[in-house]
Design an enzyme around this catalytic site. Structure first.
Site, PDB file in Angstrom:
ATOM      1  N   ASP A  38     -24.189   7.797 -40.059  1.00  0.00           N
ATOM      2  CA  ASP A  38     -24.937   6.545 -40.035  1.00  0.00           C
ATOM      3  C   ASP A  38     -24.831   5.861 -38.674  1.00  0.00           C
ATOM      4  O   ASP A  38     -25.030   4.645 -38.562  1.00  0.00           O
ATOM      5  CB  ASP A  38     -24.457   5.599 -41.143  1.00  0.00           C
ATOM      6  CG  ASP A  38     -22.974   5.241 -40.992  1.00  0.00           C
ATOM      7  OD1 ASP A  38     -22.313   5.817 -40.100  1.00  0.00           O
ATOM      8  OD2 ASP A  38     -22.504   4.399 -41.769  1.00  0.00           O
ATOM      9  N   HIS A 244     -30.489  20.429 -11.647  1.00  0.00           N
ATOM     10  CA  HIS A 244     -30.234  19.484 -12.729  1.00  0.00           C
ATOM     11  C   HIS A 244     -28.872  19.729 -13.392  1.00  0.00           C
ATOM     12  O   HIS A 244     -28.705  19.483 -14.581  1.00  0.00           O
ATOM     13  CB  HIS A 244     -31.356  19.542 -13.762  1.00  0.00           C
ATOM     14  CG  HIS A 244     -32.647  18.971 -13.268  1.00  0.00           C
ATOM     15  ND1 HIS A 244     -33.860  19.217 -13.878  1.00  0.00           N
ATOM     16  CD2 HIS A 244     -32.930  18.162 -12.214  1.00  0.00           C
ATOM     17  CE1 HIS A 244     -34.825  18.590 -13.224  1.00  0.00           C
ATOM     18  NE2 HIS A 244     -34.274  17.951 -12.205  1.00  0.00           N
ATOM     19  N   ASP A 261     -26.265  12.493  -7.897  1.00  0.00           N
ATOM     20  CA  ASP A 261     -27.597  11.946  -8.202  1.00  0.00           C
ATOM     21  C   ASP A 261     -27.414  11.033  -9.408  1.00  0.00           C
ATOM     22  O   ASP A 261     -27.193  11.498 -10.526  1.00  0.00           O
ATOM     23  CB  ASP A 261     -28.559  13.093  -8.510  1.00  0.00           C
ATOM     24  CG  ASP A 261     -30.009  12.651  -8.663  1.00  0.00           C
ATOM     25  OD1 ASP A 261     -30.237  11.475  -8.988  1.00  0.00           O
ATOM     26  OD2 ASP A 261     -30.912  13.497  -8.488  1.00  0.00           O
ATOM     27  N   ASP A 272     -32.785   5.298  -8.742  1.00  0.00           N
ATOM     28  CA  ASP A 272     -32.579   6.756  -8.691  1.00  0.00           C
ATOM     29  C   ASP A 272     -32.135   7.101  -7.273  1.00  0.00           C
ATOM     30  O   ASP A 272     -32.960   7.144  -6.359  1.00  0.00           O
ATOM     31  CB  ASP A 272     -33.882   7.462  -9.059  1.00  0.00           C
ATOM     32  CG  ASP A 272     -33.751   8.966  -9.152  1.00  0.00           C
ATOM     33  OD1 ASP A 272     -32.632   9.483  -8.981  1.00  0.00           O
ATOM     34  OD2 ASP A 272     -34.772   9.636  -9.398  1.00  0.00           O
ATOM     35  N   HIS A 355     -38.440  21.944  -4.723  1.00  0.00           N
ATOM     36  CA  HIS A 355     -38.963  20.812  -5.499  1.00  0.00           C
ATOM     37  C   HIS A 355     -39.774  19.884  -4.601  1.00  0.00           C
ATOM     38  O   HIS A 355     -39.779  20.026  -3.363  1.00  0.00           O
ATOM     39  CB  HIS A 355     -37.827  20.057  -6.191  1.00  0.00           C
ATOM     40  CG  HIS A 355     -36.796  19.462  -5.277  1.00  0.00           C
ATOM     41  ND1 HIS A 355     -37.004  18.308  -4.551  1.00  0.00           N
ATOM     42  CD2 HIS A 355     -35.524  19.861  -4.980  1.00  0.00           C
ATOM     43  CE1 HIS A 355     -35.920  18.005  -3.859  1.00  0.00           C
ATOM     44  NE2 HIS A 355     -35.014  18.937  -4.087  1.00  0.00           N
ATOM     45  N   HIS A 359     -41.075  11.116  -6.538  1.00  0.00           N
ATOM     46  CA  HIS A 359     -41.829  10.849  -7.768  1.00  0.00           C
ATOM     47  C   HIS A 359     -41.972   9.346  -7.921  1.00  0.00           C
ATOM     48  O   HIS A 359     -41.269   8.550  -7.271  1.00  0.00           O
ATOM     49  CB  HIS A 359     -41.110  11.457  -8.981  1.00  0.00           C
ATOM     50  CG  HIS A 359     -39.665  11.062  -9.115  1.00  0.00           C
ATOM     51  ND1 HIS A 359     -39.257   9.841  -9.619  1.00  0.00           N
ATOM     52  CD2 HIS A 359     -38.512  11.721  -8.787  1.00  0.00           C
ATOM     53  CE1 HIS A 359     -37.940   9.767  -9.617  1.00  0.00           C
ATOM     54  NE2 HIS A 359     -37.460  10.902  -9.104  1.00  0.00           N
ATOM     55  N   HIS A 366     -38.767   8.793 -13.985  1.00  0.00           N
ATOM     56  CA  HIS A 366     -39.957   9.514 -13.528  1.00  0.00           C
ATOM     57  C   HIS A 366     -41.123   8.750 -14.126  1.00  0.00           C
ATOM     58  O   HIS A 366     -41.566   9.020 -15.244  1.00  0.00           O
ATOM     59  CB  HIS A 366     -39.943  10.971 -13.993  1.00  0.00           C
ATOM     60  CG  HIS A 366     -39.002  11.831 -13.220  1.00  0.00           C
ATOM     61  ND1 HIS A 366     -39.348  13.052 -12.705  1.00  0.00           N
ATOM     62  CD2 HIS A 366     -37.716  11.651 -12.843  1.00  0.00           C
ATOM     63  CE1 HIS A 366     -38.321  13.586 -12.063  1.00  0.00           C
ATOM     64  NE2 HIS A 366     -37.312  12.742 -12.138  1.00  0.00           N
ATOM     65  N   GLU A 393     -36.841  12.167  -1.700  1.00  0.00           N
ATOM     66  CA  GLU A 393     -35.638  12.959  -1.950  1.00  0.00           C
ATOM     67  C   GLU A 393     -35.736  14.398  -1.442  1.00  0.00           C
ATOM     68  O   GLU A 393     -35.700  15.348  -2.219  1.00  0.00           O
ATOM     69  CB  GLU A 393     -35.314  12.959  -3.440  1.00  0.00           C
ATOM     70  CG  GLU A 393     -36.459  13.351  -4.365  1.00  0.00           C
ATOM     71  CD  GLU A 393     -36.021  13.392  -5.825  1.00  0.00           C
ATOM     72  OE1 GLU A 393     -35.018  14.054  -6.128  1.00  0.00           O
ATOM     73  OE2 GLU A 393     -36.702  12.766  -6.653  1.00  0.00           O
ATOM     74  N   TYR A 397     -30.874  23.815  -0.399  1.00  0.00           N
ATOM     75  CA  TYR A 397     -29.932  24.451  -1.322  1.00  0.00           C
ATOM     76  C   TYR A 397     -29.798  25.909  -0.914  1.00  0.00           C
ATOM     77  O   TYR A 397     -30.757  26.680  -1.025  1.00  0.00           O
ATOM     78  CB  TYR A 397     -30.445  24.333  -2.763  1.00  0.00           C
ATOM     79  CG  TYR A 397     -30.950  22.936  -3.074  1.00  0.00           C
ATOM     80  CD1 TYR A 397     -30.092  21.952  -3.550  1.00  0.00           C
ATOM     81  CD2 TYR A 397     -32.294  22.601  -2.850  1.00  0.00           C
ATOM     82  CE1 TYR A 397     -30.544  20.670  -3.802  1.00  0.00           C
ATOM     83  CE2 TYR A 397     -32.757  21.308  -3.090  1.00  0.00           C
ATOM     84  CZ  TYR A 397     -31.879  20.348  -3.572  1.00  0.00           C
ATOM     85  OH  TYR A 397     -32.336  19.072  -3.818  1.00  0.00           O
ATOM     86  N   ARG A 414     -28.890  16.897  -1.066  1.00  0.00           N
ATOM     87  CA  ARG A 414     -30.092  16.106  -1.363  1.00  0.00           C
ATOM     88  C   ARG A 414     -29.790  14.662  -0.976  1.00  0.00           C
ATOM     89  O   ARG A 414     -28.674  14.171  -1.192  1.00  0.00           O
ATOM     90  CB  ARG A 414     -30.490  16.200  -2.833  1.00  0.00           C
ATOM     91  CG  ARG A 414     -31.789  15.491  -3.174  1.00  0.00           C
ATOM     92  CD  ARG A 414     -32.377  15.922  -4.509  1.00  0.00           C
ATOM     93  NE  ARG A 414     -31.539  15.624  -5.668  1.00  0.00           N
ATOM     94  CZ  ARG A 414     -30.881  16.532  -6.366  1.00  0.00           C
ATOM     95  NH1 ARG A 414     -30.933  17.814  -6.019  1.00  0.00           N
ATOM     96  NH2 ARG A 414     -30.150  16.185  -7.417  1.00  0.00           N
ATOM     97  N   GLU A 416     -31.616  10.912  -1.482  1.00  0.00           N
ATOM     98  CA  GLU A 416     -32.709  10.267  -2.217  1.00  0.00           C
ATOM     99  C   GLU A 416     -32.581   8.751  -2.141  1.00  0.00           C
ATOM    100  O   GLU A 416     -31.514   8.195  -2.388  1.00  0.00           O
ATOM    101  CB  GLU A 416     -32.680  10.705  -3.681  1.00  0.00           C
ATOM    102  CG  GLU A 416     -33.758  10.075  -4.540  1.00  0.00           C
ATOM    103  CD  GLU A 416     -33.699  10.558  -5.979  1.00  0.00           C
ATOM    104  OE1 GLU A 416     -34.710  10.456  -6.682  1.00  0.00           O
ATOM    105  OE2 GLU A 416     -32.607  11.031  -6.397  1.00  0.00           O
TER     106      GLU A 416
END
Length: 447
Positions: A38, A244, A261, A272, A355, A359, A366, A393, A397, A414, A416
């Site tokens: 619950d 990620h 990040d 972000d 990538h 964004h 996002h 960003e 890598y 990275r 950002e």
């Protein structure tokens, strides 16, 4: 909450003015979701619903009726009734009348009356706007309302003859942030920037990634942020090459970098930020070379964020700088690619940068809104406008691979930041988070 009812009243009026005269729009907030037994997950309102209402309680539906002839537009809220017993357990409820006054609705009713009222409100309405296909439950509920209206057909009552996808209209409204929204985003960015600075000073060889995460979360909440905007990424060593990664369970080791990040949400708006720093407080020669390459790429992207220029321009600017650096550092074979453009055309950069460079940012990390001009036949990248908010960003890598200099293996970087498009240079909201090589080393050296 820092917004005022006038903000939500104006947004509802603006949406109603864009709707077909006499039509209706229906928007429900997010449901509560059980975690187990619950116990529910921490509740978070639906962003579209909150954008128009400012109302953060669950079990609520907003109905807008567009003006037609002499009939003015109306905003109607359905929400939970006051319940002193439940409020002892779960906390304060506005109730319909309290919500009407506090949030500037024209009318408000108990949520239990929604189905009966909708059969009346949709009578002889030409069009209905709602989130088409958003959920089977909502589609079934709308179908029930339409059946109830059609059942009145012998009395000369007609059901809506057309359906429109409401989120698409709201996406365009949400894409350009007003001064109040920008202020909330700046607050969220300042909190997150402070958290990154705290985490840098805490970092040392031997700590777990999750300990760094705990420093971030502590700083978020200590300064009033209600939630992390997303699950934080604290990725040390080779983990930084997993875009990620969020297990956050590894020991951080001397000689490695840690990529963090993490952003927070303040009064419904997200930040972000990504920073990358050395675990022992000093960049190696190879780490510094790659890091400063990513910094140059971000600077090139910033310069491309100008009203009227395409959204894609920042990615193209950053990509050219990164690819040229890959050639200079020997990550890509200069004898094979005579220029960055040649390497980009062959998509060689994807081995190290796979990538986009940013964004949209806003109520969602996002955020909503198309990246292309959907009205144009060619659907080009849409032009930037003052008030748009986005992240910048770039990254690099380097995974172990044949032909890749071993000195760069397992380095992931990275950087950002959160920015607002202005009439001049873009405004960086997250500038308080240390970023330059010397700045980071000095900051960590003072811990």
């Amino acid at each position: 909450m820092t917004a005022v009812p006038a903000t939500w009243i104006e947004r509802r009026a603006r949406l109603a003015a864009r709707m077909q005269p006499g039509s209706a729009a229906v928007l429900a907030t997010a449901p509560e979701v059980l975690r187990n037994g619950d116990s529910e997950y921490p509740y978070r309102h639906d962003s579209y619903f909150y954008y128009l209402s400012g109302f953060a309680e669950p079990e609520a539906v907003l109905v807008l009726l567009a003006a037609a002839g002499d009939a003015p537009a109306r905003s109607i809220l359905f929400c939970r009734e006051k319940n002193p017993e439940r409020e002892i357990w779960d906390g304060y409820r506005h109730g319909p009348e309290g919500a009407r006054i506090a949030f500037g609705f024209d009318e408000a009713y108990p949520i239990g009356e929604l189905d009966a009222k909708m059969a009346q409100l949709l009578a002889n309405v030409p069009a209905l706007y709602y989130a088409l296909g958003h959920s089977a439950a909502l589609d079934a509920q709308v179908a029930g309302w339409l059946r109830a209206v059609r059942a009145q057909g012998r009395s000369g009552v007609a059901a809506p003859s057309s359906m429109h996808h409401l989120p698409a209209m709201l996406d365009e409204m949400r894409l350009v942030k007003d001064a109040g929204e920008q202020g909330l985003m700046e607050r969220a960015a300042r909190i997150a920037a402070g958290a990154h600075a705290r985490a840098m000073r805490f970092t040392r060889p031997g700590v777990f990634e999750y300990e760094i995460e705990a420093e971030l979360l502590h700083e978020f909440r200590r300064h009033g942020a209600q939630f992390p905007a997303y699950t934080p990424i604290v990725a040390s060593g080779a983990n930084a090459c997993v875009l990620h990664y969020n297990q956050n369970s590894r020991h951080c080791r001397a000689g490695e970098l840690v990529l963090v990040d993490a952003g927070c949400e303040f009064d419904g708006y997200a930040s972000d930020i990504t920073r990358t720093w050395p675990v022992n407080g000093r960049f190696s020669q190879e780490q510094k070379a790659l890091y400063e390459l990513v910094l140059r790429a971000q600077d090139a992207a910033f310069a491309a964020i100008v009203p009227g220029r395409p959204y894609s321009g920042m990615h193209e600017a950053a990509l050219r700088v990164l690819t040229e650096g890959m050639l200079d550092l020997g990550l890509l074979d200069r004898s094979r690619y005579g220029s960055p453009e040649d390497a980009i055309a062959d998509k060689a950069h994807l081995q190290f940068y796979m990538h986009g460079t940013g964004h949209w940012l806003g109520m969602d990390v996002h955020d909503v809104g198309p990246y292309r001009d959907m009205a144009a036949a060619e659907r080009p990248s849409r032009p930037l406008l003052p008030g748009m908010a986005l992240t910048v960003e770039p990254g690099i890598y380097v995974r172990p691979a044949p032909g890749v200099p071993e000195a760069y293996w397992n380095i992931g970087i990275r950087i950002e930041d959160d920015v607002i498009v202005t009439d001049g240079a873009c405004r960086v909201l997250s500038a308080d988070a240390p970023k330059g090589v010397a700045e980071i080393e000095a900051w960590m050296g003072e811990s």
